[in-house]
Enzyme design. Structure first.
Site, PDB file in Angstrom:
ATOM      1  N   LYS A 102       0.848  -1.204   0.000  1.00 11.84           N
ATOM      2  CA  LYS A 102       0.000   0.000   0.000  1.00 11.84           C
ATOM      3  C   LYS A 102       0.883   1.254   0.000  1.00 11.84           C
ATOM      4  O   LYS A 102       2.078   1.175   0.323  1.00 11.84           O
ATOM      5  CB  LYS A 102      -0.905  -0.012   1.237  1.00 11.84           C
ATOM      6  CG  LYS A 102      -0.136   0.032   2.564  1.00 11.84           C
ATOM      7  CD  LYS A 102      -1.073  -0.190   3.748  1.00 11.84           C
ATOM      8  CE  LYS A 102      -0.302  -0.105   5.060  1.00 11.84           C
ATOM      9  NZ  LYS A 102      -1.158  -0.469   6.224  1.00 11.84           N
ATOM     10  N   ARG A 161     -11.397   0.287  14.147  1.00  9.66           N
ATOM     11  CA  ARG A 161     -11.377   1.033  12.884  1.00  9.66           C
ATOM     12  C   ARG A 161     -12.330   0.299  11.945  1.00  9.66           C
ATOM     13  O   ARG A 161     -13.537   0.318  12.164  1.00  9.66           O
ATOM     14  CB  ARG A 161      -9.950   1.108  12.311  1.00  9.66           C
ATOM     15  CG  ARG A 161      -8.989   1.890  13.202  1.00  9.66           C
ATOM     16  CD  ARG A 161      -7.680   2.244  12.509  1.00  9.66           C
ATOM     17  NE  ARG A 161      -7.176   1.190  11.629  1.00  9.66           N
ATOM     18  CZ  ARG A 161      -5.935   1.139  11.152  1.00  9.66           C
ATOM     19  NH1 ARG A 161      -5.055   2.088  11.455  1.00  9.66           N
ATOM     20  NH2 ARG A 161      -5.558   0.157  10.365  1.00  9.66           N
ATOM     21  N   TYR A 211      15.711  30.415   7.342  1.00 13.80           N
ATOM     22  CA  TYR A 211      14.673  31.351   7.785  1.00 13.80           C
ATOM     23  C   TYR A 211      14.669  31.503   9.305  1.00 13.80           C
ATOM     24  O   TYR A 211      14.941  30.539  10.024  1.00 13.80           O
ATOM     25  CB  TYR A 211      13.293  30.827   7.386  1.00 13.80           C
ATOM     26  CG  TYR A 211      13.027  30.747   5.907  1.00 13.80           C
ATOM     27  CD1 TYR A 211      13.150  31.866   5.083  1.00 13.80           C
ATOM     28  CD2 TYR A 211      12.598  29.552   5.342  1.00 13.80           C
ATOM     29  CE1 TYR A 211      12.857  31.781   3.726  1.00 13.80           C
ATOM     30  CE2 TYR A 211      12.304  29.462   3.986  1.00 13.80           C
ATOM     31  CZ  TYR A 211      12.434  30.577   3.182  1.00 13.80           C
ATOM     32  OH  TYR A 211      12.138  30.487   1.856  1.00 13.80           O
TER      33      TYR A 211
HETATM   34  C1  LIG Z   1      -0.480  -1.641   6.763  1.00 15.12           C
HETATM   35  C2  LIG Z   1      -1.137  -2.919   7.122  1.00 15.12           C
HETATM   36  C3  LIG Z   1      -0.376  -4.072   7.389  1.00 15.12           C
HETATM   37  C4  LIG Z   1       1.134  -4.049   7.471  1.00 15.12           C
HETATM   38  O1  LIG Z   1       1.488  -3.706   8.789  1.00 15.12           O
HETATM   39  P1  LIG Z   1       3.031  -3.675   9.257  1.00 15.12           P
HETATM   40  O2  LIG Z   1       2.937  -3.413  10.706  1.00 15.12           O
HETATM   41  O3  LIG Z   1       3.654  -2.563   8.493  1.00 15.12           O
HETATM   42  O4  LIG Z   1       3.587  -4.986   8.905  1.00 15.12           O
HETATM   43  C5  LIG Z   1      -1.032  -5.257   7.619  1.00 15.12           C
HETATM   44  N1  LIG Z   1      -2.384  -5.312   7.591  1.00 15.12           N
HETATM   45  C6  LIG Z   1      -3.148  -4.234   7.359  1.00 15.12           C
HETATM   46  C7  LIG Z   1      -4.622  -4.361   7.365  1.00 15.12           C
HETATM   47  C8  LIG Z   1      -2.552  -2.995   7.124  1.00 15.12           C
HETATM   48  O5  LIG Z   1      -3.322  -1.919   6.910  1.00 15.12           O
END
Ligand SMILES: *Cc1c(COP(=O)(O)O)cnc(C)c1O
Length: 390
Positions: A34, A132, A265
């Site tokens: 993702k 969630r 800045y």
């Molecule tokens: C992002 C995500 C993961 C991966 O989690 P990590 O802790 O980065 O391994 C796994 N399952 C879901 C549903 C996620 O959203």
């Protein structure tokens, strides 16, 4: 035109991490790609992970899943966050599994499957304590009941049941065994309703590596795939993961300044002694978050040099002290520095290169946010075992 900065991704590290994690879990792995593969490039990471033995790909959105299919990747893929009016037909048509948490989404996908005349492969998500997505309590019973009904009609096939953990990276967390127990209950309810999911999955990186009771059939691996220790070690950690990304740039200006010189800045930083300032063409639009001001450092000339003054949108200033620095010198912002590929190679193999986990600490966030915050101006260059390819 060469970009001002490069995120160089070692696909060999991705492959090594898949093999390392699989040897610990003994299960199938879903490579979570993702957010453009946590900023590493979803398509090349997906290909490297699949070649190394990952059986599944996981993404958030429908469009991320379709990007993988458009690149010719046909491996089993799950997407898990959808609008209720997403174009589910497009996912069914290319054989993407859909993670479902509500009956609204289930009715929509069953409708799309009915219109297409092709059953939808779905994976039902239980809420086991994260609050969630996922369904809990009566909502779960209702979801599995409807799913079974659609399965009998032939519009839906429930391939998986899954959930997500809240704090698997916290050793000894009491929430974790509670979530496992709630998940087992949800699984029992699904089976009691007549469902027979072939894939049961719960673990993310941290759980996969440290909590055997969470492993079930498949572990969903994000952070650890990219070589970042999910327990916060600044180096490879106890599992020997290999960081895949090196964020690098070059010095674009150098000036020797006296004591009392204001830098960047605002009034925050004034030099206390004569020093050499090096300008880097990377700022907060590229992912160098201002939250790390006052703590951040980069590797320059084989040494860690502090980023001084405010980080601007496009640039930042490094205090190189009395190091002999020139325009064009390579800089590693974070990551394994071994592949920096300068004529003075061994110098830059200095272990002093910051890691993404250190940047996260400096910024008061997690490595995920640093990695996914790297901006679009930064070129992604991929290589595998020394052979450059993109
Ligand atoms: C992002 C995500 C993961 C991966 O989690 P990590 O802790 O980065 O391994 C796994 N399952 C879901 C549903 C996620 O959203």
């Amino acid at each position: 035109m060469r970009a001002l900065a490069q995120a160089t991704v070692d696909l060999g590290a991705i492959a090594d991490n898949v093999r390392t994690i699989a040897s610990v879990t003994g299960t199938g792995l879903m490579a979570v790609v993702k957010a453009d593969g946590f900023g590493h490039g979803a398509v090349p990471v997906a290909r490297a992970a699949l070649r190394a033995g990952a059986g599944w790909l996981g993404v958030t959105s429908a469009s991320e899943a379709l990007t993988l299919r458009d690149a010719g990747i046909t491996a089993p893929t799950l997407s898990w966050l959808h609008r209720a009016d997403d174009d589910f037909g497009a996912l069914i048509a290319v054989g993407v599994d859909v993670g479902l948490s509500t009956t609204s989404h289930l009715h929509a996908i069953a409708g799309a499957a009915h219109r297409l005349g092709v059953p939808a492969s779905v994976q039902l998500k239980a809420d086991t304590g994260l609050s969630r997505n996922g369904a809990g309590g009566d909502d779960w019973s209702e979801l599995v009941g409807w799913a079974r009904k659609y399965e009998m009609e032939g519009t839906v096939r429930v391939r998986g049941v899954w959930s997500h953990l809240a704090d698997a990276d916290v050793p000894g967390s009491p929430a974790l065994p509670r979530q496992v127990a709630t998940f087992e209950e949800a699984l029992g309810i699904a089976r009691g309703a007549g469902l027979d999911p072939e894939l049961v999955h719960l673990a993310n990186s941290a759980a996969a590596l440290s909590a055997p009771a969470t492993r079930f059939d498949l572990c969903r691996i994000g952070l650890a795939l990219y070589g970042v220790d999910p327990f916060g070690a600044t180096g490879p950690g106890e599992f020997g993961l290999r960081a895949a990304m090196t964020l690098r740039t070059t010095v674009v200006n150098v000036k020797r300044v006296p004591a009392g010189t204001g830098v960047s800045y605002g009034p925050e930083y004034v030099t206390s002694a004569p020093t050499t300032l090096a300008l880097l063409p990377l700022g907060y639009a590229d992912g160098l978050t201002r939250a790390a001001e006052g703590r951040a450092a980069v590797l320059l000339g084989g040494r860690r040099c502090p980023v001084v003054g405010r980080i601007a949108m496009d640039q930042c200033v490094v205090d190189a002290g009395d190091l002999p620095v020139s325009i064009g010198d390579p800089v590693v912002v974070f990551g394994p520095a071994a592949e920096i590929g300068t004529p003075d190679g061994p110098e830059t193999r200095d272990q002093a290169a910051p890691t993404v986990t250190e940047w996260a600490r400096w910024a008061g966030t997690n490595p995920n946010e640093i990695l996914t915050g790297i901006g679009a101006r930064v070129a992604r260059d991929h290589f595998h075992e020394g052979a450059e390819s993109s």
